[in-house]
Design an enzyme around this catalytic site. Structure first.
Site, PDB file in Angstrom:
ATOM      1  N   ASN A   1       0.846  -1.202  -0.044  1.00 26.05           N
ATOM      2  CA  ASN A   1       0.014  -0.026   0.000  1.00 26.05           C
ATOM      3  C   ASN A   1       0.758   1.165  -0.190  1.00 26.05           C
ATOM      4  O   ASN A   1       0.666   2.101  -0.757  1.00 26.05           O
ATOM      5  CB  ASN A   1      -1.001   0.218   1.332  1.00 26.05           C
ATOM      6  CG  ASN A   1      -2.007  -0.766   0.971  1.00 26.05           C
ATOM      7  OD1 ASN A   1      -2.894  -0.306   0.251  1.00 26.05           O
ATOM      8  ND2 ASN A   1      -2.335  -1.815   1.563  1.00 26.05           N
TER       9      ASN A   1
ATOM     10  N   ARG B   1      -0.128  -2.268  14.716  1.00 29.80           N
ATOM     11  CA  ARG B   1      -0.178  -1.747  15.969  1.00 29.80           C
ATOM     12  C   ARG B   1      -1.341  -0.766  16.465  1.00 29.80           C
ATOM     13  O   ARG B   1      -1.678  -0.021  15.482  1.00 29.80           O
ATOM     14  CB  ARG B   1       1.149  -0.918  16.409  1.00 29.80           C
ATOM     15  CG  ARG B   1       2.472  -1.916  16.549  1.00 29.80           C
ATOM     16  CD  ARG B   1       3.588  -1.186  16.953  1.00 29.80           C
ATOM     17  NE  ARG B   1       3.730  -0.607  18.245  1.00 29.80           N
ATOM     18  CZ  ARG B   1       3.567  -1.186  19.497  1.00 29.80           C
ATOM     19  NH1 ARG B   1       3.745  -2.499  19.417  1.00 29.80           N
ATOM     20  NH2 ARG B   1       3.567  -0.413  20.422  1.00 29.80           N
TER      21      ARG B   1
ATOM     22  N   HIS C   1      -7.991  -0.910   5.601  1.00 25.94           N
ATOM     23  CA  HIS C   1      -8.315  -2.318   6.284  1.00 25.94           C
ATOM     24  C   HIS C   1      -8.933  -3.274   5.235  1.00 25.94           C
ATOM     25  O   HIS C   1      -9.870  -2.770   4.512  1.00 25.94           O
ATOM     26  CB  HIS C   1      -9.251  -2.230   7.448  1.00 25.94           C
ATOM     27  CG  HIS C   1      -9.264  -3.606   8.153  1.00 25.94           C
ATOM     28  ND1 HIS C   1      -8.600  -4.034   9.027  1.00 25.94           N
ATOM     29  CD2 HIS C   1     -10.590  -4.327   8.054  1.00 25.94           C
ATOM     30  CE1 HIS C   1      -9.147  -5.229   9.236  1.00 25.94           C
ATOM     31  NE2 HIS C   1     -10.471  -5.422   8.891  1.00 25.94           N
TER      32      HIS C   1
HETATM   33  C1  GAR Z   1      -2.982  -4.785   3.930  1.00 30.92           C
HETATM   34  O1  GAR Z   1      -4.073  -5.774   3.453  1.00 30.92           O
HETATM   35  C2  GAR Z   1      -3.762  -3.891   4.907  1.00 30.92           C
HETATM   36  O2  GAR Z   1      -4.857  -3.658   4.824  1.00 30.92           O
HETATM   37  C3  GAR Z   1      -3.621  -4.627   6.319  1.00 30.92           C
HETATM   38  O3  GAR Z   1      -2.441  -5.282   6.210  1.00 30.92           O
HETATM   39  C4  GAR Z   1      -2.049  -5.412   4.836  1.00 30.92           C
HETATM   40  C5  GAR Z   1      -0.849  -4.793   4.466  1.00 30.92           C
HETATM   41  O4  GAR Z   1      -0.281  -5.047   3.391  1.00 30.92           O
HETATM   42  N1  GAR Z   1      -4.130  -4.149   7.261  1.00 30.92           N
HETATM   43  C6  GAR Z   1      -4.706  -4.404   8.321  1.00 30.92           C
HETATM   44  O5  GAR Z   1      -5.263  -5.587   8.378  1.00 30.92           O
HETATM   45  C7  GAR Z   1      -4.918  -3.506   9.394  1.00 30.92           C
HETATM   46  N2  GAR Z   1      -5.795  -4.096  10.340  1.00 30.92           N
HETATM   47  P1  GAR Z   1       1.121  -3.977   2.757  1.00 30.92           P
HETATM   48  O6  GAR Z   1       2.003  -3.986   3.657  1.00 30.92           O
HETATM   49  O7  GAR Z   1       1.479  -4.787   1.701  1.00 30.92           O
HETATM   50  O8  GAR Z   1       0.336  -2.883   2.483  1.00 30.92           O
END
Ligand code: GAR
Length: 201
Positions: free
Chosen positions: A15, A92, A110
């Site tokens: 992201n 976190r 999310h």
């Molecule tokens: C993503 O899917 C994000 O939405 C999720 O972690 C992943 C990180 O991917 N976040 C959560 O679940 C927050 N509760 P990335 O490091 O490749 O962006």
């Protein structure tokens, strides 16, 4: 709100990379002032450095308390005049020192249609529950996990033969589009928050 972003990560950083790409393609008028990870082995730190962005690790295990870690993160962001903080896979809870330093100025992405399936492994939770549609939520961060006023949501259908991996991949592709769009909406201003509702006139 100034257009300097601080991006907080814990891992892969796809992201973060999507935000870097959106800025490069001029879909998002912003600058990433700093990327901060709470883990030294986060791949996202490499994405940031390759894009010429300052990248720091502030390991939460080296802080004496959660508040002390949050204060250090807030100080690094404020030192770089960050206007909007974007959590991008930052695993976190955000505590009071950081929330107070950036009121209504911290976003999270999310992989579900909140309030369904907060926490970890949201795509797996969605499959296990048997929902036919899931999606992506970008929301303001509050002291509660995966809560706070919703900026945008995008739906992703669940296919009959989906596995956690195939569903996660489709959700992630939608996340990459949605985050840049939501950040642009917030940076453009003119919105207000009423209770839980994010309102753009
Ligand atoms: C993503 O899917 C994000 O939405 C999720 O972690 C992943 C990180 O991917 N976040 C959560 O679940 C927050 N509760 P990335 O490091 O490749 O962006």
């Amino acid at each position: 709100m100034n257009r300097r972003l601080g991006v907080l990560i814990s891992g892969r950083g796809s992201n973060l990379q999507a935000l870097v790409d959106a800025i490069g393609d001029r879909r998002l008028d912003a600058t990433i002032a700093v990327v901060i990870s709470n883990r030294a082995d986060a791949h996202g730190l490499g994405h940031a450095r390759r894009a010429g962005i300052e990248a720091l690790c502030l390991d939460h295990r080296e802080a004496r308390s959660r508040d002390e870690h949050d204060r250090s993160v807030a100080r690094e962001l404020q030192d770089r005049d960050v206007g909007l903080v974007c959590l991008a896979g930052y695993m976190r809870l955000v505590g009071a020192p950081l929330l107070k330093a950036f009121p209504d100025a911290i976003l999270n992405i999310h992989p579900s249609l909140l309030p369904a399936f907060p926490g970890i492994d949201a795509p797996r939770q969605a499959l296990g529950h048997g929902v036919k549609v899931t999606g992506v939520t970008v929301h303001f961060v509050t002291a509660e996990l995966d809560n706070g006023p919703i900026v945008i949501q995008r739906t992703v259908p669940v296919m009959r033969d989906d596995t956690p991996d195939t569903l996660s991949a489709r959700i992630l592709a939608e996340e990459h589009r949605a985050y840049a769009e939501a950040v642009a909406t917030v940076l453009d201003g003119g919105w207000r928050i009423e209770g839980r509702r994010f309102i753009v006139p």
